[in-house]
Design a protein around this motif. Structure first.
Motif, PDB file in Angstrom:
ATOM      1  N   LEU A   1      13.461 -42.041  50.239  1.00  0.00           N
ATOM      2  CA  LEU A   1      14.886 -42.329  50.129  1.00  0.00           C
ATOM      3  C   LEU A   1      15.464 -42.802  51.452  1.00  0.00           C
ATOM      4  O   LEU A   1      16.285 -43.722  51.494  1.00  0.00           O
ATOM      5  N   GLN A   2      15.026 -42.170  52.532  1.00  0.00           N
ATOM      6  CA  GLN A   2      15.529 -42.559  53.847  1.00  0.00           C
ATOM      7  C   GLN A   2      15.035 -43.941  54.253  1.00  0.00           C
ATOM      8  O   GLN A   2      15.727 -44.683  54.953  1.00  0.00           O
TER       9      GLN A   2
ATOM     10  N   GLU B   1      10.268 -45.614  40.146  1.00  0.00           N
ATOM     11  CA  GLU B   1      11.449 -45.310  39.333  1.00  0.00           C
ATOM     12  C   GLU B   1      12.714 -45.307  40.186  1.00  0.00           C
ATOM     13  O   GLU B   1      13.765 -45.817  39.773  1.00  0.00           O
ATOM     14  N   PHE B   2      12.601 -44.724  41.376  1.00  0.00           N
ATOM     15  CA  PHE B   2      13.765 -44.680  42.262  1.00  0.00           C
ATOM     16  C   PHE B   2      14.172 -46.094  42.683  1.00  0.00           C
ATOM     17  O   PHE B   2      15.359 -46.437  42.691  1.00  0.00           O
ATOM     18  N   PHE B   3      13.184 -46.927  43.013  1.00  0.00           N
ATOM     19  CA  PHE B   3      13.494 -48.287  43.429  1.00  0.00           C
ATOM     20  C   PHE B   3      14.121 -49.079  42.283  1.00  0.00           C
ATOM     21  O   PHE B   3      14.989 -49.926  42.511  1.00  0.00           O
ATOM     22  N   ALA B   4      13.708 -48.801  41.061  1.00  0.00           N
ATOM     23  CA  ALA B   4      14.294 -49.489  39.905  1.00  0.00           C
ATOM     24  C   ALA B   4      15.788 -49.188  39.807  1.00  0.00           C
ATOM     25  O   ALA B   4      16.600 -50.076  39.480  1.00  0.00           O
ATOM     26  N   GLN B   5      16.180 -47.932  40.083  1.00  0.00           N
ATOM     27  CA  GLN B   5      17.596 -47.570  40.070  1.00  0.00           C
ATOM     28  C   GLN B   5      18.354 -48.282  41.183  1.00  0.00           C
ATOM     29  O   GLN B   5      19.466 -48.791  40.973  1.00  0.00           O
ATOM     30  N   VAL B   6      17.749 -48.321  42.364  1.00  0.00           N
ATOM     31  CA  VAL B   6      18.375 -48.995  43.498  1.00  0.00           C
ATOM     32  C   VAL B   6      18.527 -50.487  43.210  1.00  0.00           C
ATOM     33  O   VAL B   6      19.566 -51.100  43.521  1.00  0.00           O
ATOM     34  N   LYS B   7      17.508 -51.056  42.609  1.00  0.00           N
ATOM     35  CA  LYS B   7      17.538 -52.495  42.302  1.00  0.00           C
ATOM     36  C   LYS B   7      18.693 -52.834  41.369  1.00  0.00           C
ATOM     37  O   LYS B   7      19.369 -53.876  41.545  1.00  0.00           O
TER      38      LYS B   7
ATOM     39  N   ALA C   1      24.354 -47.314  46.082  1.00  0.00           N
ATOM     40  CA  ALA C   1      22.906 -47.190  46.292  1.00  0.00           C
ATOM     41  C   ALA C   1      22.611 -46.346  47.525  1.00  0.00           C
ATOM     42  O   ALA C   1      21.672 -45.543  47.540  1.00  0.00           O
ATOM     43  N   ILE C   2      23.431 -46.509  48.570  1.00  0.00           N
ATOM     44  CA  ILE C   2      23.256 -45.711  49.793  1.00  0.00           C
ATOM     45  C   ILE C   2      23.549 -44.242  49.496  1.00  0.00           C
ATOM     46  O   ILE C   2      22.832 -43.346  49.974  1.00  0.00           O
ATOM     47  N   LYS C   3      24.597 -43.974  48.698  1.00  0.00           N
ATOM     48  CA  LYS C   3      24.910 -42.591  48.326  1.00  0.00           C
ATOM     49  C   LYS C   3      23.774 -41.972  47.515  1.00  0.00           C
ATOM     50  O   LYS C   3      23.502 -40.770  47.622  1.00  0.00           O
ATOM     51  N   LEU C   4      23.120 -42.788  46.703  1.00  0.00           N
ATOM     52  CA  LEU C   4      21.975 -42.303  45.930  1.00  0.00           C
ATOM     53  C   LEU C   4      20.855 -41.864  46.871  1.00  0.00           C
ATOM     54  O   LEU C   4      20.178 -40.861  46.626  1.00  0.00           O
ATOM     55  N   CYS C   5      20.679 -42.608  47.951  1.00  0.00           N
ATOM     56  CA  CYS C   5      19.656 -42.255  48.943  1.00  0.00           C
ATOM     57  C   CYS C   5      20.029 -41.000  49.725  1.00  0.00           C
ATOM     58  O   CYS C   5      19.157 -40.251  50.179  1.00  0.00           O
ATOM     59  N   ASP C   6      21.347 -40.774  49.875  1.00  0.00           N
ATOM     60  CA  ASP C   6      21.819 -39.604  50.615  1.00  0.00           C
ATOM     61  C   ASP C   6      21.692 -38.312  49.812  1.00  0.00           C
ATOM     62  O   ASP C   6      21.962 -37.229  50.331  1.00  0.00           O
ATOM     63  N   ALA C   7      21.271 -38.427  48.565  1.00  0.00           N
ATOM     64  CA  ALA C   7      21.145 -37.238  47.720  1.00  0.00           C
ATOM     65  C   ALA C   7      20.077 -36.285  48.230  1.00  0.00           C
ATOM     66  O   ALA C   7      20.088 -35.095  47.917  1.00  0.00           O
ATOM     67  N   SER C   8      19.152 -36.804  49.024  1.00  0.00           N
ATOM     68  CA  SER C   8      18.070 -35.971  49.555  1.00  0.00           C
ATOM     69  C   SER C   8      17.554 -36.595  50.852  1.00  0.00           C
ATOM     70  O   SER C   8      17.815 -37.770  51.150  1.00  0.00           O
TER      71      SER C   8
END
Length: 225
Positions: free
Chosen positions: A88-89, A59-65, A76-83
């Motif tokens: 995510l890292q 699901e997370f990768f679908a959002q990034v895609k 997309a990078i900010k989304l990964c920085d959420a946690s």
């Protein structure tokens, strides 16, 4: 063996576990320490696996895609920085090299993956060793208890009642050492199977995510995408 355990528990009312511990606590206490280590590892590894890897990678990768397809790499990078979750890292490691060549993207993902994978398997292998240690400690305690018991019974000047009491206490000490050691070993083996299986699934998920990120970034960077 069942008859011996009943004799140990009932002989004179003094052949219980606490009497065995008071009589010769060395090996039972040693296995108690082992059991504390085992419980600590199981709790820590379970909390790590359930806590740090509770993100649904698909699901997370679908959002990034979607963000990458729209050209929103920074978002997309900010989304990964959420946690600081490992998945995510890992994705972030690829995204931060999105504008570079395929070789650099692959190197960044591989480096991050090599950092994350050992942590997943950490301390799980120790459970198998602790299972063997607990069994051997219990066996030594059993042999030691029987040797001391028969040596004491062979001593002169003891009444029949004293010999029966010493025999029941000795059998209790031997059987409790065996049972405690085997119980710890069984818990270790079950926990090892469950945690190891879970860790393999997590590692597979990390590897799959690495491939998906690499394919996404390299394909999307080609003309026509």
């Amino acid at each position: 063996m069942r008859h011996l355990l009943m004799l140990a528990a009932e002989g004179g009312g003094e052949g219980g576990m606490w009497e065995a511990i008071k009589h010769n606590p060395t090996f039972l206490i040693a296995n108690l320490v082992v059991s504390a280590v085992v419980v600590t590892i199981i709790i820590e590894r379970t909390a790590f696996q359930l806590g740090r890897y509770r993100v649904n990678s698909k699901e997370f990768f679908a959002q990034v895609k979607k963000l990458v397809a729209a050209g929103n790499i920074d978002r997309a990078i900010k989304l990964c920085d959420a946690s600081d979750y490992p998945i995510l890292q890992l994705v972030k490691a690829g995204l931060t090299h999105a504008n570079k060549g395929a070789d650099e993207i692959d190197a960044a993902l591989s480096e991050k993956l090599s950092e994350l994978k050992p942590a997943v398997e950490k301390r799980i292998g120790a459970l198998w060793s602790l299972a063997n240690i607990a069994t051997l400690i219990g066996l030594i305690g059993t042999v030691s208890g029987l040797i001391n018991t028969f040596a004491s019974i062979a001593a002169q000047g003891l009444s029949q009642a004293d010999k029966q009491r010493m025999l029941s206490n000795g059998i209790a000490e031997a059987m409790y050492n065996t049972a405690f050691g085997l119980a710890i070993a069984v818990v270790c083996m079950i926990a090892h199977v469950l945690l190891h299986t879970r860790s393999k699934n997590i590692q597979h998920d990390l590897e799959s995510t690495t491939e998906r990120v690499f394919n996404l970034l390299t394909i999307s960077s080609k003309p026509g995408y």
